[in-house]
Design a protein around this motif. Structure first.
Motif, short mmCIF file in Angstrom:
data_model
loop_
_atom_site.label_atom_id
_atom_site.label_comp_id
_atom_site.label_asym_id
_atom_site.label_seq_id
_atom_site.Cartn_x
_atom_site.Cartn_y
_atom_site.Cartn_z
N THR A 1 0.66 -1.16 -0.50
CA THR A 1 -0.16 -0.14 -0.17
C THR A 1 1.44 1.33 0.03
N SER A 2 0.76 2.23 -0.76
CA SER A 2 1.95 3.31 -0.89
C SER A 2 0.20 4.65 -1.14
N ARG A 3 1.27 5.93 -0.83
CA ARG A 3 0.44 7.12 -0.93
C ARG A 3 1.15 8.01 -2.30
N LEU A 4 0.40 8.26 -3.23
CA LEU A 4 0.67 8.71 -3.79
C LEU A 4 0.69 10.47 -4.32
N ALA A 5 1.86 10.65 -4.81
CA ALA A 5 1.85 13.07 -5.04
C ALA A 5 0.48 12.99 -4.81
N ASP A 6 -0.59 12.83 -5.32
CA ASP A 6 -1.52 13.90 -4.91
C ASP A 6 -2.68 13.64 -3.56
N GLY A 7 -2.10 12.94 -2.66
CA GLY A 7 -2.97 11.74 -1.80
C GLY A 7 -3.58 10.99 -1.65
N SER A 8 -3.36 10.36 -3.47
CA SER A 8 -4.46 9.25 -3.25
C SER A 8 -3.15 8.27 -2.28
N VAL A 9 -4.40 6.74 -2.51
CA VAL A 9 -3.79 5.91 -1.29
C VAL A 9 -3.99 4.77 -2.23
N ALA A 10 -2.88 4.38 -3.08
CA ALA A 10 -2.72 2.79 -3.72
C ALA A 10 -2.47 1.46 -3.41
N MET A 11 -3.41 0.59 -3.53
CA MET A 11 -2.98 -0.88 -3.16
C MET A 11 -2.73 -1.81 -3.93
N VAL A 12 -1.59 -2.92 -4.38
CA VAL A 12 -1.90 -3.77 -5.47
C VAL A 12 -1.10 -4.66 -4.66
N LEU A 13 -2.02 -6.20 -4.63
CA LEU A 13 -2.01 -7.14 -4.33
C LEU A 13 -1.58 -8.72 -5.56
N GLN A 14 -0.50 -9.45 -4.99
CA GLN A 14 -0.45 -10.18 -5.73
C GLN A 14 -0.72 -11.32 -6.06
N GLY A 15 -2.21 -11.85 -6.16
CA GLY A 15 -2.85 -13.17 -5.69
C GLY A 15 -2.80 -13.86 -6.63
N TYR A 16 -3.96 -15.37 -6.54
CA TYR A 16 -4.38 -16.46 -7.36
C TYR A 16 -6.05 -15.96 -7.61
N GLU A 17 -6.83 -16.60 -8.61
CA GLU A 17 -7.75 -16.47 -8.46
C GLU A 17 -8.60 -17.41 -7.92
N TYR A 18 -7.44 -19.07 -7.74
CA TYR A 18 -8.10 -20.08 -6.24
C TYR A 18 -7.31 -20.15 -5.33
N PRO A 19 -8.00 -19.60 -3.46
CA PRO A 19 -7.27 -19.79 -2.77
C PRO A 19 -6.39 -21.06 -2.45
N ASP A 20 -6.90 -22.27 -2.47
CA ASP A 20 -6.65 -23.98 -3.00
C ASP A 20 -4.93 -23.96 -3.60
N ARG A 21 -5.66 -22.69 -4.67
CA ARG A 21 -4.41 -22.98 -5.68
C ARG A 21 -4.45 -24.26 -6.56
N ARG A 22 -5.27 -24.64 -6.82
CA ARG A 22 -5.94 -25.64 -7.84
C ARG A 22 -6.07 -25.65 -8.93
N TRP B 1 -4.27 -10.63 -10.08
CA TRP B 1 -3.36 -9.30 -9.82
C TRP B 1 -3.92 -7.64 -9.16
N ASN B 2 -4.14 -7.35 -8.25
CA ASN B 2 -5.30 -6.87 -8.11
C ASN B 2 -4.77 -5.05 -7.50
N ALA B 3 -5.63 -3.53 -8.42
CA ALA B 3 -4.80 -3.02 -7.43
C ALA B 3 -6.39 -1.71 -7.43
N GLU B 4 -6.36 -1.40 -5.67
CA GLU B 4 -7.30 -0.84 -5.95
C GLU B 4 -6.32 0.90 -4.93
N LEU B 5 -7.64 1.54 -5.95
CA LEU B 5 -6.83 3.24 -5.37
C LEU B 5 -7.93 4.30 -5.27
N VAL B 6 -8.23 4.54 -3.90
CA VAL B 6 -8.60 5.88 -3.68
C VAL B 6 -7.87 7.27 -3.46
N THR B 7 -9.19 7.86 -3.84
CA THR B 7 -8.47 9.34 -4.19
C THR B 7 -9.29 10.15 -2.41
#
Length: 428
Positions: free
Chosen positions: A186-207, A213-219
């Motif tokens: 999770t990081s804060r951008l220069a304009d004050g927005s907060v961004a989270m980047v997650l590197q995960g898996y479609e299936y939690p059990d990895r079958r 991979w997902n990015a969430e940004l809130v201004t």
């Protein structure tokens, strides 16, 4: 492009639905606790998935804040339900008061063109979208191939109330006890927005080795941009086409931060605020937390000596957890705290429940875990005070419910779980 969720989604206001469910409820305490456990970060994690999978997914009517009241014969798993919705619609509705005056809507085709323009050079196919004036909310999805394999890429747009709990949670990395991933920042951008980047898996059990991979940004103004990518042409039921999704974490963050998405969000029509009370005069939702007790800190203060806490859920109220180790292996301990539960005591506690001298009801259940972890057992103590305060605590012989057992029994005995659940610290 529908999404079949792996865990428990949520709605913010479900008093009517919960009360209807209570009328046909049959006790299944272990299932209830398990179904309601994943509150907070993980519920938002899964709403992110629903949002960018094509916008056609929906949120099941299962309740808020812990062990939930559900009809026992509702059909299907408590982890994967139909009737899904996009996070864009949810955040749009919850934050409509902060929406600016609507301008000319942005069409779905325009959103697709914007997404294709912001992606690197490559071929595009399978485009789907919904404009900013369409229900339940705007999104764009394409299949992108940069010459190294086809990959699904999607973006969903919405609003959150600036400074709200949801705005904070959506950009926090989820706890690994409930969401398995390789990396998250999770990081804060220069304009004050907060961004989270997650590197995960479609299936939690990895079958299947489909990566998500997902990015969430809130201004600071409450714009919410959710971007996801996969290393396959579809999030499910498609062969893996490349080792990694096409965009690096930095590129994913940059895509989410593009000003074009904020301009589009500004055209989402405002909606009237949802009512804060039932117009029929019914009491508040039975699943609301009794008080803003920070669950994980309270739980940690009640743990016996000799346990080392390896992970906790932060300061959320209503639900919290810790992963602890006494030197014999990791053990997940989770607590749900609810208020207003006195009217459903008969459905929650059978004739075999213990009643203490002060009227508090206590029930104990020991059995196998329900999340698929090999050899996992779940020990639960469920308590209900006469004022309607319900405290449910469960412990597992693993650091996560869906991973193999790390020890023979949970780190806490039933007696210790009982003492924690009955502690006055849960009451303000």
């Amino acid at each position: 492009m529908p999404l079949e969720q792996h865990s428990d989604p949520f709605e913010e206001r479900l008093s009517a639905g919960l009360r209807d469910a209570a009328g046909c409820f049959e006790t299944d305490r272990a299932a209830l606790v398990t179904a309601g456990a994943v509150r907070g970060r993980r519920r938002l994690l899964l709403r992110r998935r629903a949002a960018v999978a094509g916008g056609a997914a929906g949120i099941a009517l299962v309740g808020v804040g812990g062990a939930l009241l559900l009809p026992a014969g509702d059909g299907g798993s408590r982890e994967g339900r139909g009737d899904r919705s996009s996070v864009a619609a949810a955040t749009h509705a919850s934050a409509s008061a902060s929406a600016p005056a609507s301008t000319t809507p942005v069409s779905g085709d325009a959103l697709i063109r914007t997404l294709e323009k912001l992606l690197p050079d490559g071929r595009f196919s399978g485009a789907e979208a919904r404009g900013t004036d369409e229900k339940p909310g705007p999104y764009a999805h394409v299949v992108f191939d940069d010459g190294k394999g086809a990959a699904a890429v999607g973006v969903s747009l919405g609003r959150v109330e600036p400074g709200s709990k949801e705005a904070k949670q959506v950009t926090e990395c989820p706890g690994k006890a409930y969401a398995h991933y390789d990396a998250c920042t999770t990081s804060r951008l220069a304009d004050g927005s907060v961004a989270m980047v997650l590197q995960g898996y479609e299936y939690p059990d990895r079958r299947v080795d489909t990566k998500w991979w997902n990015a969430e940004l809130v201004t600071p103004r409450g714009h919410h941009v959710s971007v996801s990518e996969w290393n396959a042409a579809a999030e499910k039921d498609a062969p893996v086409t490349r080792p990694q999704p096409p965009l690096s974490p930095a590129q994913l963050r940059k895509l989410a931060a593009a000003t074009a998405w904020r301009d589009a969000i500004d055209t989402i029509p405002a909606e009237p605020d949802r009512p804060t009370a039932d117009p029929t005069g019914a009491a508040p939702s039975v699943s609301e937390p009794v008080a803003a007790v920070p669950v994980a800190p309270t739980l940690k203060s009640l743990l016996p000596k000799g346990l080392t806490v390896l992970e906790d859920s932060g300061r959320d109220s209503g639900f919290g957890y810790v992963v602890a180790d006494d030197g014999k292996g990791r053990s997940l301990v989770q607590v749900n705290v609810q208020g207003g539960m006195q009217d459903v005591a008969g459905e929650l506690f059978g004739a075999d429940a213990e009643t203490l001298s002060d009227g508090t009801k206590v029930a104990v259940q020991q059995g196998p875990g329900e999340k698929g972890g090999a050899g996992v057992v779940m020990w639960t103590v469920d308590t209900l005070r006469t004022d309607g305060t319900r405290v449910v605590i469960s412990a597992f012989n693993s650091g996560a419910q869906d991973t193999a057992a790390t020890r023979k029994t949970p780190a806490l005995s039933v007696g210790q779980l009982r003492a924690i659940a009955l502690s006055p610290k849960w009451l303000l």
